[in-house]
Design a protein around this motif. Structure first.
Motif, mmCIF file in Angstrom:
data_model
loop_
_atom_site.group_PDB
_atom_site.id
_atom_site.type_symbol
_atom_site.label_atom_id
_atom_site.label_comp_id
_atom_site.label_asym_id
_atom_site.label_seq_id
_atom_site.Cartn_x
_atom_site.Cartn_y
_atom_site.Cartn_z
ATOM 1 N N ALA A 1 33.070 25.604 -5.279
ATOM 2 C CA ALA A 1 32.346 24.420 -4.820
ATOM 3 C C ALA A 1 33.199 23.649 -3.819
ATOM 4 O O ALA A 1 32.706 23.211 -2.777
ATOM 5 N N LEU B 1 26.080 21.845 -15.109
ATOM 6 C CA LEU B 1 25.000 22.534 -15.822
ATOM 7 C C LEU B 1 25.488 23.826 -16.460
ATOM 8 O O LEU B 1 25.058 24.188 -17.548
ATOM 9 N N VAL B 2 26.387 24.519 -15.751
ATOM 10 C CA VAL B 2 26.772 25.851 -16.243
ATOM 11 C C VAL B 2 27.751 25.728 -17.399
ATOM 12 O O VAL B 2 27.802 26.568 -18.293
ATOM 13 N N LEU C 1 24.963 18.365 -5.409
ATOM 14 C CA LEU C 1 24.298 19.559 -5.949
ATOM 15 C C LEU C 1 25.313 20.596 -6.419
ATOM 16 O O LEU C 1 25.135 21.241 -7.452
ATOM 17 N N LEU C 2 26.407 20.753 -5.637
ATOM 18 C CA LEU C 2 27.429 21.736 -5.998
ATOM 19 C C LEU C 2 28.031 21.411 -7.362
ATOM 20 O O LEU C 2 28.149 22.276 -8.237
ATOM 21 N N VAL D 1 34.041 28.168 -10.615
ATOM 22 C CA VAL D 1 32.936 27.452 -9.951
ATOM 23 C C VAL D 1 33.480 26.235 -9.196
ATOM 24 O O VAL D 1 33.075 25.960 -8.072
ATOM 25 N N MET E 1 24.850 17.557 -0.728
ATOM 26 C CA MET E 1 25.274 18.925 -1.058
ATOM 27 C C MET E 1 26.393 18.896 -2.088
ATOM 28 O O MET E 1 26.430 19.685 -3.022
ATOM 29 N N GLY F 1 25.767 21.844 -10.383
ATOM 30 C CA GLY F 1 25.781 23.219 -10.870
ATOM 31 C C GLY F 1 26.911 23.430 -11.863
ATOM 32 O O GLY F 1 26.721 24.023 -12.920
ATOM 33 N N TYR F 2 28.085 22.904 -11.525
ATOM 34 C CA TYR F 2 29.250 23.004 -12.418
ATOM 35 C C TYR F 2 28.923 22.387 -13.773
ATOM 36 O O TYR F 2 29.157 22.984 -14.824
#
Lengths: 232, 226
Positions: B150, B128-129, B121-122, B146, B118, B125-126
């Motif tokens: 997270a 990727l954004v 994944l969190l 973010v 997890m 996201g950071y």
């Protein structure tokens, strides 16, 4: 009543009214939920017991997919005609704009859930009416968690490239603890285990504490930090 | 100054790591139950510990950025998260190899493994954004937001996967009751230190690149506006 709360209510009312007139995101979200429910029937071929054991998981996958569609529109709805800039420039504090939008998204998602739940029961032959009050409580708590985090991230992604793609990538990992809790409790409730009183094993209640903790932490974090996000 | 610090850290890391690897591979005996594969612990656990350290640093620097609006803090946050995410990958991959060897399966939904996944994944996201946001102030602010969200999730994930309806397969000794043989302790501690030194050097390099990148971008924008 507090001025900020009144503003939040006004914004929630505005969002709900716009949505109930056009019905664009609620229609899309409800139909999407139905499509996913139908797709599940092709994915699994299960006996009655097994189906009850995964019912909570299926239900919350559907709800969280539908939720991402609804919160995605929360701030994106304000983009045409520069409405977002006007909202931010208005005397309304950032947190009441955010709170209003979260409340509106909460009601919209709750409506979608109330539509999909009977359809789910009907398609999969699940008796969802036993323990219905407990189920409503779990749905309310988890839906608030989804919409409050979702609306916060919808404010993050509203101005960036690939908005529709970025929101789920950010949202779902954050929602994992909430979904674990909601899925566990819902499965226990659907299997006929009461949440309180005699016959309760405490499983449903343990997850409930997690849901409350998640809601409290993220609601306060988002209300406190939204100012930084909206005004950049 | 910065270059010197990077070189010193790298040399220190080499001085700690090379003799330590020699001890781990040549000096220590095989473990009674597991054989040679247990040596993964000298990379696997240091990676996890350091990842947590760097994520915590990134939380602090993200808050500092929101308060002070100084881009130095943003560049440290992103470097820490990049290196931390890499460490989580190292941790997951080495753990998976150990699991295949010992349990016969690559992956089990055990609580420690789930929480680490997890975490990955969190922060994915950071990462990727971040590139999706063009304007530097906006990018730094939204990323800080973010990162804080997270980090707040980690205790909740730990709480969630301890719920009674979640299965666990991690051997109890690893999590609660076990202790390590005394001769393993020094190489283990030095392993943590070596990974920390290498990763701090990496973070300094990435932080420098991040600052340079932002300066180049702003010069480019200036050029376009002329």
């Amino acid at each position: 009543m507090n001025r900020g709360l009144l503003t939040a209510l006004a914004i929630a009312r505005k969002d709900l009214q716009t949505e109930l007139r056009t019905k664009e995101s609620i229609n899309a979200s409800a139909s999407f939920a139905l499509v996913i429910l139908v797709l599940f029937s092709f994915a699994f071929d299960l006996g009655r017991e097994e189906l009850y054991a995964i019912a909570g998981g299926l239900l919350w996958l559907v709800f969280s997919f539908a939720g991402a569609l609804i919160v995605n529109r929360s701030f994106a709805r304000e983009l045409p005609n520069d409405c977002l800039d006007v909202l931010i420039a208005s005397p309304a504090p950032a947190w009441s704009i955010f709170l209003g939008k979260s409340v509106a998204a909460f009601f919209l998602l709750f409506i979608v859930e109330l539509i999909s739940l009977p359809v789910f029961g009907l398609f999969y032959n699940i008796h969802w009416t036993q323990n219905f009050p407990g189920l409503l409580l779990v749905m309310a708590l988890a839906t608030w968690g989804i919409t409050v985090v979702g609306t916060a991230f919808s404010a993050v992604t509203v101005n960036i490239r690939l908005r529709e793609l970025m929101l789920p990538v950010l949202l779902y990992p954050i929602l994992i603890p909430l979904l674990i809790g909601a899925m566990g409790t819902t499965t226990a409730l659907l299997q006929g285990e009461p949440m309180f009183g005699p016959g309760a094993t405490g499983e449903a209640f343990a997850s409930l504490r997690l849901l409350i903790g998640f809601d409290v932490i993220y609601t306060s974090l988002a209300l406190y930090m939204i100012e930084f996000i909206l005004i950049v | 100054m910065r270059e010197k610090a990077i070189y010193i850290l790298a040399i220190l890391a080499a001085l700690v790591m090379i003799p330590n690897l020699k001890t781990v591979f040549m000096g220590l005996p095989d473990e009674a139950m597991q054989g040679a594969i247990y040596r993964i612990i000298f990379i696997h656990v240091p990676a996890a510990i350091n990842a947590q350290v760097f994520f915590t640093v990134s939380l602090v620097t993200s808050i500092l950025f929101l308060v002070k609006k100084n881009f130095l803090w943003d560049s440290i946050s992103v470097s820490c998260i990049e290196v931390g995410t890499m460490l989580v990958v190292v941790n997951l991959v080495t753990g998976s190899i150990w699991g295949r060897n010992q349990w016969g399966i690559w992956w089990a939904w055990d609580l420690r493994m789930t929480s680490q996944l997890m975490c990955f994944l969190l922060y994915l996201g950071y990462l990727l954004v971040r590139p999706a946001i063009a304007e530097p102030t906006q990018r730094a602010t939204l990323s800080a937001f973010v990162a804080i969200f997270a980090y707040a999730d980690i205790p909740l994930v730990l709480m969630a996967i301890r719920l009674p309806n979640v299965r666990t397969q991690h051997p109890g000794p690893v999590l609660e009751t076990g202790t390590m043989a005394p001769e393993f302790r020094a190489p283990f501690g030095l392993g943590v230190l070596a990974v920390f030194l290498i990763c701090t050097a990496l973070i300094l390099i990435r932080q420098h690149q991040e600052t340079a990148q932002r300066e180049i971008d702003s010069l480019r924008r200036e050029l376009h506006s002329i």
